[in-house]
Design a protein around this motif. Structure first.
Motif, mmCIF file in Angstrom:
data_model
loop_
_atom_site.group_PDB
_atom_site.id
_atom_site.type_symbol
_atom_site.label_atom_id
_atom_site.label_comp_id
_atom_site.label_asym_id
_atom_site.label_seq_id
_atom_site.Cartn_x
_atom_site.Cartn_y
_atom_site.Cartn_z
ATOM 1 N N GLN A 125 0.799 -1.222 0.000
ATOM 2 C CA GLN A 125 0.000 0.000 0.000
ATOM 3 C C GLN A 125 0.830 1.271 0.000
ATOM 4 O OE1 GLN A 125 -0.750 -2.221 3.102
ATOM 5 N NE2 GLN A 125 -1.449 -3.516 1.429
ATOM 6 N N ASN A 126 2.074 1.196 0.491
ATOM 7 C CA ASN A 126 2.901 2.383 0.654
ATOM 8 C C ASN A 126 3.925 2.525 -0.473
ATOM 9 O OD1 ASN A 126 2.008 3.479 3.354
ATOM 10 N ND2 ASN A 126 2.517 1.379 3.946
ATOM 11 N N GLY A 271 -0.840 8.504 5.557
ATOM 12 C CA GLY A 271 -0.897 7.061 5.461
ATOM 13 C C GLY A 271 -1.425 6.635 4.099
ATOM 14 N N ALA A 272 -1.211 5.384 3.749
ATOM 15 C CA ALA A 272 -1.565 4.905 2.413
ATOM 16 C C ALA A 272 -3.051 5.061 2.118
ATOM 17 C CB ALA A 272 -1.141 3.444 2.273
ATOM 18 N N HIS A 297 7.971 5.903 5.568
ATOM 19 C CA HIS A 297 7.144 5.634 4.392
ATOM 20 C C HIS A 297 6.065 6.682 4.177
ATOM 21 C CE1 HIS A 297 4.694 3.418 7.509
ATOM 22 N NE2 HIS A 297 3.712 4.001 6.850
ATOM 23 N N GLN A 298 5.609 7.365 5.239
ATOM 24 C CA GLN A 298 4.585 8.381 5.022
ATOM 25 C C GLN A 298 5.131 9.563 4.221
ATOM 26 O OE1 GLN A 298 1.916 9.709 8.009
ATOM 27 N NE2 GLN A 298 1.257 7.660 8.584
ATOM 28 N N ASN A 301 5.086 8.504 0.710
ATOM 29 C CA ASN A 301 3.728 8.487 0.164
ATOM 30 C C ASN A 301 3.299 9.841 -0.395
ATOM 31 O OD1 ASN A 301 3.542 5.832 0.989
ATOM 32 N ND2 ASN A 301 2.171 6.234 2.705
#
Length: 415
Positions: A125-126, A271-272, A297-298, A301
């Motif tokens: 998702q990310n 978030g994803a 990861h955010q 994104n």
């Protein structure tokens, strides 16, 4: 066309980020006449929003990491027990394929499927390949992604990659064809503010003050909806009241899709699922990535949406993360002063970014269109198509497609 019913197992960690796309895929596969089961942990089995038709099987989900050998041993034992339980499920359920969505419960289920010779797919998702998915990438048949560029993806696996996007809830996706709400030079500017359990506190600190710094011509037109932590809501309400800004506050909004539909601007984490919903609907955003997110990861994104002009990103300093209440005396006072200064700087940055993105109706509308262009409205159906392409016998595909069997049914992954 005759539809052949198959069985699929979806494996996901117990958080919304992993489960929302799993639930969307499950719903689509059931609509296509298939049977689906979920493998997760105790949180995932009880999470709100799980479809009633989806049976949940709870398995142990051990973690491998840290310096303590005992933690590694406990984690390995839990993984092996989870794998045994997954294998027993596969014997009775007979899945055509197993699809992992990340999170620790996905790990034993996917390695069990690999051991059993079942086709396997993982969905990331990310914009950074997650830890569990990195472990599994070498074993699976396909890797479905939500972004064009995925960090921490070994180049040797690029031939397995399928860009499908990140599935979102149906009530959110239904808003995609609705026009962006009218925003005029003298009309209301409706701002939606949300944050996860780790992120809402800093937003409660900085967003009201940042909005208060706006030029009067814009500030007097604000209408704010903000989701807050229960322990923060009274203080946030006082903050907005002191600034004279009308705000509706709650710890949870059941009609979040409707709130998003009405919003001109979103402020929150990246978030994803948040990014997927913003781009599905087409809403401009001020994004503040969670600084302690794994592999940052955010922040990754936000890249695609920011580069397209649909969002602006503000980094939260790591120094704002520790809770001063955990310290005593001079150290606590020093941290409070430091955080107050950093929060003030973040509030000023929020003000500057809103002024830039909402300076006139055209700039805000253009940002909304840029966000919309980043969306993947067919993510759920594209992921379902990918899933259906694996694990089918040629004869089954002849029946399903009403024609000649395709060559190497679904076994060739394309980038």
């Amino acid at each position: 066309m005759t539809v052949v019913s198959r069985h699929y197992v979806l494996a996901a960690g117990g958080t919304g980020g992993h489960l929302i796309p799993a639930f969307a895929l499950a719903t689509e596969l059931v609509k296509r006449g298939h049977h689906v089961a979920l493998v997760t942990d105790s949180r995932g089995a009880a999470i709100p929003g799980k479809p009633d038709f989806l049976p949940a099987h709870v398995i142990p989900a051990g973690r491998l990491g840290g310096k303590n050998p005992l933690n590694w041993l406990r984690g390995l034992r839990a993984i092996m027990e989870g794998r045994r339980m997954a294998l027993r499920l596969f014997e009775s359920f007979q899945p055509s394929a197993v699809i992992g969505f990340g999170g620790y419960p996905a790990f034993p289920a996917v390695i069990a499927a690999h051991k059993a010779g079942l086709p396997t797919i993982i969905h990331e998702q990310n914009a950074v390949l997650g830890r569990v998915n990195r472990f599994l990438a070498d074993k699976v048949d396909a890797i479905a992604t939500a972004y064009r560029e995925i960090a921490r993806l070994d180049p040797k696996h690029e031939g397995k990659v399928h860009l499908v996007g990140n599935p979102v809830r149906e009530d959110v996706l239904a808003l995609r064809e609705q026009p962006y709400p009218p925003f005029t030079e003298d009309g209301l500017l409706r701002v939606l503010v949300t944050g996860g359990s780790q992120g809402a506190r800093v937003l409660s600190e900085v967003v009201p003050d940042g909005l208060a710094m706006l030029q009067p011509a814009l500030r007097t037109r604000l209408q704010v909806t903000q989701q807050c932590r229960a322990e923060d809501i009274d203080a946030v309400r006082q903050r907005y009241a002191s600034h004279g800004i009308p705000a509706e506050l709650a710890t949870y909004f059941e009609d979040m899709a409707e709130r998003l539909a009405d919003a001109h601007l979103f402020i929150g984490r990246s978030g994803a699922s948040t990014i997927a919903e913003l781009t599905a609907v087409g809403r401009p955003a001020i994004l503040i990535p969670l600084p302690i997110a794994t592999d940052d990861h955010q922040a990754a994104n936000t890249r695609e949406m920011v580069e397209a002009g649909g969002a602006r990103a503000i980094r939260q300093p790591m120094a704002t993360v520790p809770n001063p209440a955990n310290y005593d005396g001079d150290r606590r006072n020093q941290m409070l002063r430091q955080q107050a200064g950093l929060f003030h700087d973040m509030a000023k940055d929020i003000c500057r970014q809103i002024q830039a993105i909402a300076q006139d109706p055209h700039s805000l509308g253009n940002a909304a269109h840029a966000a919309w262009n980043c969306g993947y409205p067919n993510a759920t159906s594209d992921l379902a198509d990918l899933v259906e392409s694996f694990g089918a016998a040629p004869l089954m595909d002849v029946i399903r497609m009403g024609g000649a069997a395709p060559a190497a049914a679904g076994r060739e992954a394309t980038a």
